[in-house]
Every structure is written in C-alpha cells, then in structure tokens.
Design a protein around this motif. Structure first.
Motif, mmCIF file in Angstrom:
data_model
loop_
_atom_site.group_PDB
_atom_site.id
_atom_site.type_symbol
_atom_site.label_atom_id
_atom_site.label_comp_id
_atom_site.label_asym_id
_atom_site.label_seq_id
_atom_site.Cartn_x
_atom_site.Cartn_y
_atom_site.Cartn_z
ATOM 1 N N MET A 1 1.075 -0.884 0.067
ATOM 2 C CA MET A 1 -0.097 -0.310 -0.340
ATOM 3 C C MET A 1 1.151 0.761 0.098
ATOM 4 S SD MET A 1 -2.965 -1.300 0.235
ATOM 5 C CE MET A 1 -4.047 0.229 0.560
ATOM 6 N N LEU A 2 0.712 2.386 -0.410
ATOM 7 C CA LEU A 2 1.970 3.375 -1.119
ATOM 8 C C LEU A 2 1.268 4.097 -0.598
ATOM 9 C CD1 LEU A 2 2.747 2.840 -4.416
ATOM 10 C CD2 LEU A 2 3.501 2.059 -2.648
ATOM 11 N N GLN A 3 1.757 4.952 -0.209
ATOM 12 C CA GLN A 3 1.354 6.959 0.647
ATOM 13 C C GLN A 3 0.763 7.581 -0.663
ATOM 14 O OE1 GLN A 3 5.248 8.984 1.444
ATOM 15 N NE2 GLN A 3 5.606 7.592 3.599
ATOM 16 N N ASN A 4 0.501 7.532 -1.963
ATOM 17 C CA ASN A 4 -0.191 8.088 -3.275
ATOM 18 C C ASN A 4 -0.274 7.019 -4.536
ATOM 19 O OD1 ASN A 4 1.304 9.308 -5.299
ATOM 20 N ND2 ASN A 4 1.727 10.425 -2.079
ATOM 21 N N THR A 5 -1.018 6.973 -4.945
ATOM 22 C CA THR A 5 -1.266 6.363 -6.308
ATOM 23 C C THR A 5 -0.337 7.141 -7.427
ATOM 24 O OG1 THR A 5 -3.541 6.917 -6.806
ATOM 25 C CG2 THR A 5 -3.265 5.483 -6.162
ATOM 26 N N VAL A 6 0.008 8.207 -7.263
ATOM 27 C CA VAL A 6 0.905 9.240 -8.819
ATOM 28 C C VAL A 6 1.984 8.775 -8.486
ATOM 29 C CG1 VAL A 6 1.592 11.690 -8.987
ATOM 30 C CG2 VAL A 6 0.009 11.098 -7.410
ATOM 31 N N VAL A 7 2.009 8.892 -9.845
ATOM 32 C CA VAL A 7 3.149 7.495 -11.102
ATOM 33 C C VAL A 7 3.731 9.106 -11.611
ATOM 34 C CG1 VAL A 7 4.469 6.138 -11.913
ATOM 35 C CG2 VAL A 7 2.697 5.425 -10.700
ATOM 36 N N LYS A 8 5.168 9.294 -11.576
ATOM 37 C CA LYS A 8 6.189 10.824 -12.203
ATOM 38 C C LYS A 8 6.735 9.784 -13.326
ATOM 39 C CE LYS A 8 9.070 13.377 -10.678
ATOM 40 N NZ LYS A 8 9.783 13.971 -9.925
ATOM 41 N N SER A 9 6.639 10.065 -14.038
ATOM 42 C CA SER A 9 7.580 9.404 -15.644
ATOM 43 C C SER A 9 8.385 10.576 -16.711
ATOM 44 C CB SER A 9 6.623 8.947 -16.814
ATOM 45 O OG SER A 9 5.933 7.677 -16.038
ATOM 46 N N THR A 10 9.316 10.416 -16.477
ATOM 47 C CA THR A 10 10.568 11.789 -16.793
ATOM 48 C C THR A 10 11.477 11.162 -17.854
ATOM 49 O OG1 THR A 10 11.800 12.684 -14.797
ATOM 50 C CG2 THR A 10 9.711 13.086 -15.244
ATOM 51 N N THR A 11 11.584 11.858 -18.215
ATOM 52 C CA THR A 11 13.429 11.451 -19.143
ATOM 53 C C THR A 11 14.539 11.184 -18.213
ATOM 54 O OG1 THR A 11 14.596 13.668 -19.503
ATOM 55 C CG2 THR A 11 13.339 12.706 -21.527
ATOM 56 N N ALA A 12 14.288 10.934 -17.047
ATOM 57 C CA ALA A 12 15.161 10.935 -15.496
ATOM 58 C C ALA A 12 14.515 9.274 -15.214
ATOM 59 C CB ALA A 12 14.900 11.756 -14.412
ATOM 60 N N GLY A 13 13.598 8.831 -15.365
ATOM 61 C CA GLY A 13 13.115 7.656 -14.955
ATOM 62 C C GLY A 13 11.807 8.266 -14.766
ATOM 63 N N VAL A 14 10.766 7.389 -14.057
ATOM 64 C CA VAL A 14 9.462 6.581 -13.171
ATOM 65 C C VAL A 14 9.736 6.708 -11.638
ATOM 66 C CG1 VAL A 14 7.521 5.536 -13.429
ATOM 67 C CG2 VAL A 14 9.006 5.206 -15.092
ATOM 68 N N THR A 15 9.442 7.425 -10.951
ATOM 69 C CA THR A 15 9.475 7.184 -9.754
ATOM 70 C C THR A 15 7.806 7.379 -8.826
ATOM 71 O OG1 THR A 15 8.842 9.350 -9.399
ATOM 72 C CG2 THR A 15 11.222 8.309 -9.402
ATOM 73 N N ALA A 16 7.834 6.510 -8.394
ATOM 74 C CA ALA A 16 5.980 6.244 -7.641
ATOM 75 C C ALA A 16 6.594 6.536 -6.322
ATOM 76 C CB ALA A 16 5.127 5.066 -7.800
ATOM 77 N N ALA A 17 5.295 6.733 -4.957
ATOM 78 C CA ALA A 17 5.536 7.100 -3.486
ATOM 79 C C ALA A 17 5.586 5.773 -2.889
ATOM 80 C CB ALA A 17 4.226 7.475 -3.390
ATOM 81 N N LYS A 18 6.388 6.302 -1.817
ATOM 82 C CA LYS A 18 6.683 5.095 -0.448
ATOM 83 C C LYS A 18 6.347 4.181 0.117
ATOM 84 C CE LYS A 18 9.293 7.782 1.818
ATOM 85 N NZ LYS A 18 10.346 8.420 2.566
ATOM 86 N N PRO A 19 5.884 3.298 0.371
ATOM 87 C CA PRO A 19 4.851 2.412 1.511
ATOM 88 C C PRO A 19 4.534 3.233 1.944
ATOM 89 C CG PRO A 19 7.007 0.769 0.530
ATOM 90 C CD PRO A 19 7.410 2.024 0.472
ATOM 91 N N THR A 20 3.742 2.703 2.499
ATOM 92 C CA THR A 20 2.579 4.004 4.147
ATOM 93 C C THR A 20 4.120 2.680 5.094
ATOM 94 O OG1 THR A 20 1.316 1.523 4.636
ATOM 95 C CG2 THR A 20 0.132 3.809 3.345
#
Length: 331
Positions: free
Chosen positions: A252-271
């Motif tokens: 379960m993540l802190q939020n469901t936002v996934v950011k995708s850029t030329t630097a890579g793909v990142t998401a929130a940490k687990p709760t």
C-alpha cells in the motif's frame, strides 16, 4: 448488541476500541489497564468506563472481552474470561510459551465459549482477495508462496526483551498467513537469523533479520523474509505461484501518483507502519467476530490456529540455534 470489555489500553487497544465502537453490533462497555490512568483516558474517548480487569471479567452483563494486554498475560486471561462465560478475541500470540498455550487450550475446552486469536492480516482486503482467487481455482494449485514483511525501524530493545523474539512477535503473523493461504501447516521448517540492524537486539538474545523456508507434505514450499528495518517504509508483500498463474499483493503506497520523465519513473513510498497499512483489517476482524457470535457460525480464526503458528515460531527458533531443519511434529 454485544457488550464488550477491553483489557489493555495501549496503542493496539486504541485500534480495537475504534473497531468495537464503530461496529453496529457491539458497544464498548468498559476498559481496564494495569495503569489505571491509561484505561481512564481511553474509556473517556469512547464514552466508556474504566474498571479493573477482575471487575470486567466478573460482570455478567459483559458478553465478550478483547484481550490486548502483554503477551505473558494472555493465557491466564483467556482462561479466566471463558470460565466466567465470556467469548474472547485475544491478540496474538496465545502465549510466550507453547507449552502454556497448549495447556490453555486444554483448560478452556470444557467451557464451550468462543475463542478467536487476533491474526488481523487474514482480514486485510488484499490478502483476503488473494485467498478468494486461490480458492476459486484461478491460478490452479498453489505451489510456491513468498511472504515479505519488513518493519521501517526496530522497536526499543526494552520491548525486544519481553516480546518473545522476532519469530513469536513479528513473523508469527506470516506463519499464520502461510497457513491461511496454503490451507495447512508445513512439515518442516528451516530458519536462519542474525542481528545486523542493531547489535543491542543480538545482545538481548534476539535476531532482527531472518529468512525461513517451509516445506509441506505434498512438496509445496513457502519462503518468509523478515527484517526490523526497511528505511523506505512498511514493506508488506505476498506472492503465490500456482500451477496456472501467479497472485501478488503489493504494498500500500502513500499515494498512487507515478511520475514518468526522461530521468526515470518514480512512485510514492509504502505507508510507514502498521496503523496506516492495516487499519481496515482490524475493523473487518472485529466484524467477523461479532458476526460469528451473532449467528453461532464457526470463528474464522481459532485457538488452534494460534497454537499452530506459535509452534511454527518455536520450530524456527530452534532451527536458527541449531542450523538444522526442524519437523513441526517434533515441537
């Protein structure tokens, strides 16, 4: 309406108080704690009353007790409450001692009163959905189960000293999850453990990092990994490989936002910890207990389930000390 006495007023008792008070089929009648001020404070939040444990158990108007006290009191309180005619939901584990837990089962058998052990993770919506899919045959026969459970940071060493150790205190949830998913207990347990997170934990006679491999009579395998430290958050994952597919329950993540850029793909940490991760499971657990009492159906988690998991913890503890696999039947 089930009138409930809550024994214990610590952090987990607060979670249970919310579940009891929120359920339309139960009411929090009284709270006790070895520190009376703690009971008074928690009772005031929910419009209940603070009483002694002895008074709660002796009160014939109270139908059930939820035991959220220290582990070394569990068996005694289970016995006292059932002898007084009350149903019981007791936090895990049943006891620090497997022998004492088995004696508790023997001593309470004649009471006929329901006893449920608090393995809340069975009632987590994600793990419950996995079990439902497995039972429906969606991935064929279960073959290889992998359970990961990492805490974000170790508890105080003072807690470690009275906890019963990682296998009885932390991994016992995973032993029960394995039994829940596989539908039976293993025949053999091989464990490895070390203290690499905090040397003081090793000095207290415990481990903070462990891995267990369990084998079943039909050849199936389960691997459990535990650590007292995961700097990125509360890591709780289950993966089950079957003959016709794979089931996974992710964090379960802190939020469901996934950011995708030329630097890579990142998401929130687990709760961060269990209060954020497992709150719905505690409400579901209590609802299952109330429903079982109301229609006299079988409890979803029994005293036997608690003893089975405690026996697995004992086998893992022995295996860690000897470096050899331990048959569960020998424990």
């Amino acid at each position: 309406m089930i009138k409930v006495g809550l024994l214990g007023a610590g952090r987990i008792a607060g979670v249970h108080a919310t579940a009891i008070s929120s359920n339309p089929g139960s009411t929090l009648a009284a709270v006790s704690d070895y520190i009376p001020k703690n009971a008074e404070k928690l009772a005031a939040v929910y419009g209940s009353t603070a009483r002694t444990t002895e008074e709660i158990i002796a009160d014939d108007s109270i139908d059930a007790v939820l035991i959220a006290t220290s582990t070394d009191t569990h068996s005694d309180l289970i016995e006292a409450a059932t002898a007084a005619g009350k149903a019981v939901l007791c936090e895990k584990p049943v006891d620090l001692s497997l022998e004492r837990a088995r004696a508790c089962r023997k001593n309470t058998k004649s009471s006929g009163k329901p006893i449920m052990i608090g393995f809340n993770r069975r009632f987590d919506p994600n793990f419950s959905a996995m079990k439902t899919a497995l039972d429906a045959g969606e991935i064929g026969k279960a073959e290889l189960l992998s359970i990961t459970s990492f805490d974000p940071a170790p508890p105080p060493v003072a807690y470690i000293k009275v906890s019963g150790g990682l296998f009885r205190d932390m991994m016992i949830h995973d032993f029960d999850m394995a039994n829940f998913m596989m539908g039976q207990t293993p025949v053999s347990i091989m464990a490895a453990g070390s203290s690499i997170v905090d040397p003081e934990i090793g000095g207290a006679g415990d481990v903070d990092t462990a891995a267990v491999t369990m084998t079943y009579a039909d050849g199936r395998i389960c691997v459990i990994k535990n650590s007292r430290r995961a700097v990125y958050g509360y890591d709780q994952r289950v993966e089950l490989l079957g003959s016709e597919g794979l089931l996974q329950a992710q964090n379960m993540l802190q939020n469901t936002v996934v950011k995708s850029t030329t630097a890579g793909v990142t998401a929130a940490k687990p709760t961060y910890f269990f209060l954020e991760r497992y709150m719905p499971s505690y409400a579901n657990e209590w609802a299952a207990f109330v429903d079982a009492l109301g229609d006299r159906s079988a409890l979803p988690v029994t005293l036997d389930d608690g003893i089975n998991s405690l026996a697995m913890a004992e086998a893992a503890t022995q295996s860690t000390k000897t470096g050899q696999p331990v048959r569960l039947s020998d424990v």
